[in-house]
Design an enzyme around this catalytic site. Structure first.
Site, PDB file in Angstrom:
ATOM      1  N   LYS A   2       0.822  -1.212   0.000  1.00 14.18           N
ATOM      2  CA  LYS A   2       0.000   0.000   0.000  1.00 14.18           C
ATOM      3  C   LYS A   2       0.863   1.272   0.000  1.00 14.18           C
ATOM      4  O   LYS A   2       0.431   2.317  -0.472  1.00 14.18           O
ATOM      5  CB  LYS A   2      -0.920   0.015   1.219  1.00 14.18           C
ATOM      6  CG  LYS A   2      -1.727  -1.274   1.418  1.00 14.18           C
ATOM      7  CD  LYS A   2      -3.120  -1.118   1.001  1.00 14.18           C
ATOM      8  CE  LYS A   2      -4.128  -2.220   1.152  1.00 14.18           C
ATOM      9  NZ  LYS A   2      -3.809  -3.594   1.350  1.00 14.18           N
TER      10      LYS A   2
HETATM   11  C1  PLP Z   1      -4.494  -4.736   0.889  1.00 17.70           C
HETATM   12  C2  PLP Z   1      -3.711  -5.995   0.853  1.00 17.70           C
HETATM   13  C3  PLP Z   1      -4.029  -7.033  -0.054  1.00 17.70           C
HETATM   14  C4  PLP Z   1      -5.238  -6.992  -0.959  1.00 17.70           C
HETATM   15  O1  PLP Z   1      -5.115  -6.049  -1.990  1.00 17.70           O
HETATM   16  P1  PLP Z   1      -6.373  -5.522  -2.812  1.00 17.70           P
HETATM   17  O2  PLP Z   1      -5.880  -4.409  -3.645  1.00 17.70           O
HETATM   18  O3  PLP Z   1      -7.391  -5.081  -1.781  1.00 17.70           O
HETATM   19  O4  PLP Z   1      -6.900  -6.675  -3.625  1.00 17.70           O
HETATM   20  C5  PLP Z   1      -3.195  -8.148  -0.082  1.00 17.70           C
HETATM   21  N1  PLP Z   1      -2.125  -8.252   0.732  1.00 17.70           N
HETATM   22  C6  PLP Z   1      -1.794  -7.278   1.626  1.00 17.70           C
HETATM   23  C7  PLP Z   1      -0.614  -7.462   2.503  1.00 17.70           C
HETATM   24  C8  PLP Z   1      -2.560  -6.110   1.710  1.00 17.70           C
HETATM   25  O5  PLP Z   1      -2.233  -5.145   2.598  1.00 17.70           O
END
Ligand code: PLP
Length: 447
Positions: A108
């Protein structure tokens, strides 16, 4: 570039006008009127920030200082190396793309670090209100801490995050960051955000903005590392590569879909869910059926009952008139059917699969992966074909989820430097009830 609603009934807007929010007035999500095509051969040798600028300037064409913002964001200092998202080859044809080297150790950061600078540069006073079950909240707070004109109100479920995640958020002492621990579960936090946003007058008066996964800038920023990963895994542009993506709200893998439509030679997008398998069911059967509740799992950032960005994919497939019809049906019956596109394959991974995959990766390659990445690797390998290249996206560092790593390997994961004493730092947060009026009062007195 014009942005239009997936439901076709909202005014078209420019990028800067949708920066603070992905939701259109007709209830749909903004998408580019047209996905731009790129000549990939001109991009292969670019550095990460150069590549990011080439891609992002097509989507963010009305941000005057974009080049500087992008070069300030994607630095070795913030992401641990010049490569930003380094590729590790485990064996010929099998790679791990490291997306978790940013300040909060989850992918993120790649998008939110950019968003923080875009918000500040827009010069608007802004109160960011969000709900988090862990990774998004900390990534948003690290991206927005100390930024002028911006305040953050982040709701998290009281006593339900991992000690590491809690410490990451609650140890921030910046005066523009407000952590609100809600007595309830993640859904209660999300409901509170919706209730506050539903009060349009309050929202406008306090310039409430969002950083949630439907924000288009986040999607665009994530498109970049598919290009980076493709170039690192191939020798020339005639090769095709498949990507395995641990999926929750469909933001990450949708960015891969956009990259493919831009012209990147992606063979298949391998979608992995955990026990919350609404998307696996869809891509196997064509039936999209939202769940009433989520199951709490050991890959918690993928625990979802419906996938927010999925609507964007459906719009790309069938157009906005049909989206409006399908989402009416979804509201009435909780499901619809639509044959899935053949560039996607999918699978589901359980707690036992996660543990087995973490152990296998460690014994085979000496690499420790986090539980979310393990879901992706498990399903990716299940669909792997000999002679085809597979890139698995590493979405978090194992240090964030030490309980599961201990269960799998019998010992704690290594701590990246700078995180050694995280849990012993002083923490601050305000505990609140699930009460929208009280939340509004808190925002009012701290905005
Ligand atoms: C947010 C997240 C996901 C999922 O990603 P999306 O974009 O919501 O499909 C997978 N792994 C981790 C570690 C995350 O923080």
């Amino acid at each position: 570039m014009q942005y239009v609603s997936t439901r076709g009934r909202a005014t078209a807007r420019r990028f800067s006008e949708i920066l603070l929010e992905g939701m259109a007035t007709d209830g749909g999500l903004y998408v580019p009127a047209e996905i731009p095509k790129v000549e990939i051969h001109s991009l292969r040798r670019l550095s990460y920030p150069e590549l990011a600028f080439e891609i992002l300037s097509r989507f963010m064409d009305d941000v005057p200082a974009l080049r500087r913002i992008v070069f300030d964001t994607y630095t070795a200092q913030a992401f641990g190396s010049e490569e930003v998202t380094p590729l590790r080859t485990l064996e010929p044809g099998l790679h791990l793309l490291g997306l978790s080297n940013g300040p909060t150790l989850a992918f993120k950061d790649v998008a939110l670090q950019l968003l923080g600078r875009l918000f500040e540069t827009s010069g608007k006073k802004l109160n960011v209100l969000g709900a988090t079950s862990g990774d998004t909240g900390s990534a948003a707070e690290y991206a927005l801490r100390g930024r002028s004109g911006i305040k953050v109100f982040m709701l998290s479920p009281h006593e339900r995050m991992s000690p590491f995640q809690r410490a990451q958020m609650y140890s921030l002492q910046d005066s523009n960051i407000h952590n609100l621990a809600v007595r309830g579960v993640f859904d209660d936090c999300q409901d509170l955000v919706k209730l506050v946003n539903a009060d349009r007058e309050f929202k406008a008066r306090h310039s409430i903005g969002a950083v949630n996964s439907i924000n288009w800038a986040r999607i665009a920023a994530q498109v970049v590392y598919y290009f980076k990963g493709y170039f690192a895994a191939t020798r020339d542009d005639s090769e095709q590569v498949s990507f395995a993506v641990p999926t929750g709200n469909f933001g990450n893998i949708y960015a891969g879909f956009v990259a493919r439509r831009m012209g990147l030679p992606i063979k298949r997008l391998v979608l992995a869910t955990n026990e919350n398998d609404v998307l696996d069911e869809y891509f196997r059967t064509g039936r999209y059926r939202v769940r009433r509740a989520v199951t709490e799992t050991s890959s918690p950032s993928m625990d979802i009952s419906k996938a927010s960005n999925f609507e964007r994919y459906v719009c790309a497939r069938v157009g906005s008139a049909k989206v409006a019809e399908l989402w009416r049906k979804l509201d009435e019956t909780g499901e619809f059917t639509l044959p899935p596109g053949e560039e996607f394959v999918s699978g589901r991974s359980t707690h036992a699969d996660r543990l087995a995959t973490i152990r296998w990766m460690y014994s085979q390659y000496g690499v420790v992966i986090d539980p979310h990445t393990a879901d992706g690797v498990k399903v990716g390998l299940q669909h792997a074909r000999s002679g085809e290249s597979l890139v698995c996206l590493e979405t978090a560092a194992p240090a964030k989820f030490s309980a599961t790593i201990r269960e799998a390997l019998g010992r704690d994961p290594e701590r990246p430097s700078g995180f050694e004493n995280l849990e012993s730092l002083p923490q601050r947060c305000t505990v609140i009830d699930k009460d929208a009026a009280a939340l509004k009062r808190f925002i009012e007195s701290h905005a």
